[in-house]
Design a protein around this motif. Sequence first.
Motif, mmCIF file in Angstrom:
data_model
loop_
_atom_site.group_PDB
_atom_site.id
_atom_site.type_symbol
_atom_site.label_atom_id
_atom_site.label_comp_id
_atom_site.label_asym_id
_atom_site.label_seq_id
_atom_site.Cartn_x
_atom_site.Cartn_y
_atom_site.Cartn_z
ATOM 1 N N TRP A 34 3.141 -2.671 -12.001
ATOM 2 C CA TRP A 34 2.736 -1.330 -11.571
ATOM 3 C C TRP A 34 2.403 -1.297 -10.083
ATOM 4 C CZ3 TRP A 34 -1.916 -0.562 -9.286
ATOM 5 C CH2 TRP A 34 -2.911 -1.523 -9.505
ATOM 6 N N LEU A 35 1.830 -2.382 -9.554
ATOM 7 C CA LEU A 35 1.471 -2.424 -8.138
ATOM 8 C C LEU A 35 2.725 -2.594 -7.279
ATOM 9 C CD1 LEU A 35 -0.787 -2.345 -6.075
ATOM 10 C CD2 LEU A 35 -1.053 -4.803 -6.338
ATOM 11 N N ARG A 36 3.683 -3.395 -7.747
ATOM 12 C CA ARG A 36 4.941 -3.546 -7.010
ATOM 13 C C ARG A 36 5.699 -2.227 -6.953
ATOM 14 N NH1 ARG A 36 8.067 -8.035 -9.805
ATOM 15 N NH2 ARG A 36 6.393 -8.072 -11.317
ATOM 16 N N ARG A 37 5.638 -1.449 -8.011
ATOM 17 C CA ARG A 37 6.382 -0.199 -8.089
ATOM 18 C C ARG A 37 5.712 0.933 -7.315
ATOM 19 N NH1 ARG A 37 5.718 1.964 -12.688
ATOM 20 N NH2 ARG A 37 5.542 0.018 -13.794
ATOM 21 N N TRP A 97 8.554 -10.858 1.813
ATOM 22 C CA TRP A 97 7.137 -11.047 1.517
ATOM 23 C C TRP A 97 6.554 -12.022 2.531
ATOM 24 C CZ3 TRP A 97 3.711 -8.480 -0.969
ATOM 25 C CH2 TRP A 97 2.516 -9.073 -1.363
ATOM 26 N N THR A 98 5.483 -11.634 3.218
ATOM 27 C CA THR A 98 4.922 -12.480 4.277
ATOM 28 C C THR A 98 3.466 -12.858 4.053
ATOM 29 O OG1 THR A 98 4.391 -10.515 5.598
ATOM 30 C CG2 THR A 98 6.521 -11.581 6.013
ATOM 31 N N PHE A 99 2.929 -12.562 2.872
ATOM 32 C CA PHE A 99 1.558 -12.972 2.569
ATOM 33 C C PHE A 99 1.625 -14.366 1.953
ATOM 34 C CE2 PHE A 99 1.412 -8.370 2.557
ATOM 35 C CZ PHE A 99 0.298 -8.123 3.337
ATOM 36 N N GLU A 100 1.268 -15.373 2.715
ATOM 37 C CA GLU A 100 1.502 -16.756 2.334
ATOM 38 C C GLU A 100 0.760 -17.231 1.090
ATOM 39 O OE1 GLU A 100 0.658 -15.921 5.519
ATOM 40 O OE2 GLU A 100 2.580 -16.198 6.489
ATOM 41 N N LEU A 101 -0.418 -16.723 0.824
ATOM 42 C CA LEU A 101 -1.205 -17.251 -0.286
ATOM 43 C C LEU A 101 -0.738 -16.761 -1.658
ATOM 44 C CD1 LEU A 101 -4.870 -17.154 1.047
ATOM 45 C CD2 LEU A 101 -3.363 -19.127 0.772
ATOM 46 N N HIS A 102 -0.016 -15.696 -1.695
ATOM 47 C CA HIS A 102 0.394 -15.105 -2.969
ATOM 48 C C HIS A 102 1.882 -14.796 -2.943
ATOM 49 C CE1 HIS A 102 -3.764 -14.694 -4.164
ATOM 50 N NE2 HIS A 102 -4.004 -14.156 -2.992
ATOM 51 N N HIS A 103 2.522 -14.953 -4.078
ATOM 52 C CA HIS A 103 3.933 -14.632 -4.206
ATOM 53 C C HIS A 103 4.079 -13.194 -4.693
ATOM 54 C CE1 HIS A 103 8.092 -14.790 -5.567
ATOM 55 N NE2 HIS A 103 8.215 -15.844 -4.777
ATOM 56 N N TYR A 104 5.063 -12.498 -4.164
ATOM 57 C CA TYR A 104 5.296 -11.098 -4.538
ATOM 58 C C TYR A 104 5.461 -10.939 -6.046
ATOM 59 C CZ TYR A 104 7.450 -6.478 -4.583
ATOM 60 O OH TYR A 104 7.741 -5.169 -4.839
ATOM 61 N N ASP A 105 6.135 -11.874 -6.681
ATOM 62 C CA ASP A 105 6.360 -11.791 -8.131
ATOM 63 C C ASP A 105 5.071 -11.925 -8.940
ATOM 64 O OD1 ASP A 105 9.046 -11.440 -7.699
ATOM 65 O OD2 ASP A 105 9.538 -13.558 -8.001
ATOM 66 N N ASP A 106 3.989 -12.393 -8.316
ATOM 67 C CA ASP A 106 2.713 -12.508 -9.015
ATOM 68 C C ASP A 106 1.951 -11.187 -9.062
ATOM 69 O OD1 ASP A 106 3.246 -15.175 -9.421
ATOM 70 O OD2 ASP A 106 2.088 -15.851 -7.686
ATOM 71 N N LEU A 107 2.386 -10.198 -8.289
ATOM 72 C CA LEU A 107 1.763 -8.877 -8.348
ATOM 73 C C LEU A 107 2.090 -8.215 -9.679
ATOM 74 C CD1 LEU A 107 2.640 -7.399 -4.853
ATOM 75 C CD2 LEU A 107 0.360 -7.906 -5.679
ATOM 76 N N PRO A 108 1.163 -7.468 -10.246
ATOM 77 C CA PRO A 108 1.481 -6.720 -11.465
ATOM 78 C C PRO A 108 2.628 -5.736 -11.181
ATOM 79 C CG PRO A 108 -0.882 -6.671 -11.017
ATOM 80 C CD PRO A 108 -0.228 -7.297 -9.828
ATOM 81 N N THR A 144 -7.729 -2.477 0.280
ATOM 82 C CA THR A 144 -8.822 -2.950 -0.574
ATOM 83 C C THR A 144 -8.385 -2.975 -2.032
ATOM 84 O OG1 THR A 144 -10.438 -2.067 0.971
ATOM 85 C CG2 THR A 144 -11.212 -2.537 -1.251
ATOM 86 N N GLY A 145 -7.677 -1.942 -2.484
ATOM 87 C CA GLY A 145 -7.187 -1.912 -3.857
ATOM 88 C C GLY A 145 -6.219 -3.039 -4.132
ATOM 89 N N TYR A 146 -5.350 -3.297 -3.178
ATOM 90 C CA TYR A 146 -4.393 -4.397 -3.287
ATOM 91 C C TYR A 146 -5.131 -5.740 -3.339
ATOM 92 C CZ TYR A 146 -1.688 -7.975 -0.824
ATOM 93 O OH TYR A 146 -1.135 -9.139 -0.409
ATOM 94 N N LYS A 147 -6.079 -5.910 -2.426
ATOM 95 C CA LYS A 147 -6.839 -7.158 -2.359
ATOM 96 C C LYS A 147 -7.629 -7.389 -3.645
ATOM 97 C CE LYS A 147 -10.515 -7.398 0.160
ATOM 98 N NZ LYS A 147 -11.482 -7.357 1.249
ATOM 99 N N GLN A 148 -8.178 -6.333 -4.189
ATOM 100 C CA GLN A 148 -8.957 -6.425 -5.418
ATOM 101 C C GLN A 148 -8.087 -6.915 -6.582
ATOM 102 O OE1 GLN A 148 -10.973 -2.800 -6.304
ATOM 103 N NE2 GLN A 148 -12.398 -3.785 -7.704
ATOM 104 N N VAL A 149 -6.848 -6.426 -6.658
ATOM 105 C CA VAL A 149 -5.931 -6.877 -7.710
ATOM 106 C C VAL A 149 -5.691 -8.370 -7.574
ATOM 107 C CG1 VAL A 149 -3.539 -6.758 -8.515
ATOM 108 C CG2 VAL A 149 -4.814 -4.665 -8.091
ATOM 109 N N CYS A 178 0.841 -1.196 0.000
ATOM 110 C CA CYS A 178 0.000 0.000 0.000
ATOM 111 C C CYS A 178 0.876 1.246 0.000
ATOM 112 C CB CYS A 178 -0.933 -0.006 1.208
ATOM 113 S SG CYS A 178 -2.141 -1.346 1.132
ATOM 114 N N SER A 179 0.401 2.292 -0.642
ATOM 115 C CA SER A 179 1.223 3.481 -0.891
ATOM 116 C C SER A 179 1.750 4.126 0.390
ATOM 117 C CB SER A 179 0.448 4.495 -1.726
ATOM 118 O OG SER A 179 -0.775 4.825 -1.105
ATOM 119 N N GLU A 180 0.947 4.222 1.432
ATOM 120 C CA GLU A 180 1.407 4.847 2.673
ATOM 121 C C GLU A 180 2.579 4.069 3.279
ATOM 122 O OE1 GLU A 180 -0.231 6.124 7.082
ATOM 123 O OE2 GLU A 180 -1.664 5.565 5.540
ATOM 124 N N GLU A 181 2.471 2.743 3.300
ATOM 125 C CA GLU A 181 3.538 1.917 3.847
ATOM 126 C C GLU A 181 4.797 1.985 2.981
ATOM 127 O OE1 GLU A 181 0.385 1.017 3.691
ATOM 128 O OE2 GLU A 181 -0.176 0.534 5.747
#
Length: 109
Positions: free
Chosen positions: A86-89, A73-84, A96-101, A47-50
């Motif tokens: 633009w979202l990683r950057r 990366w500590t979110f067990e169900l998803h791998h960081y490399d699977d994020l788009p 909610t926006g992150y979860k929606q992606v 998230c942008s604030e963090e």
Amino acid sequence: ALADLERRLGTQGHGLCVRRGLSTAAVFEELCEDFDVVSVYASREVCSEELLIEQSVRDVLRRKGAGMLMLFWTFELHHYDDLPEWLRRKGSNSYTGYKQVFHEQCWPR
């Protein structure tokens, strides 16, 4: 709860340092003055604030000549490399926006 944690850490020869009422960057400024900071380990955020807080900590560590900020990366169900990319950057404005992606574009491995 903090007093209990401090007591339990003390029995293992460790201390607890609690800082309140300061920004994260200000706390790291103080920590770098009080301790020889070799590395800082933290969970990778999306998230942008963090992400702004991560950068401010990175800036303090660099300015103080301290160790690096090591993110994991500590979110067990998803791998960081699977994020788009633009979202990683850039991150999301909210969880909610992150979860929606993840719901729309990513699948657990």
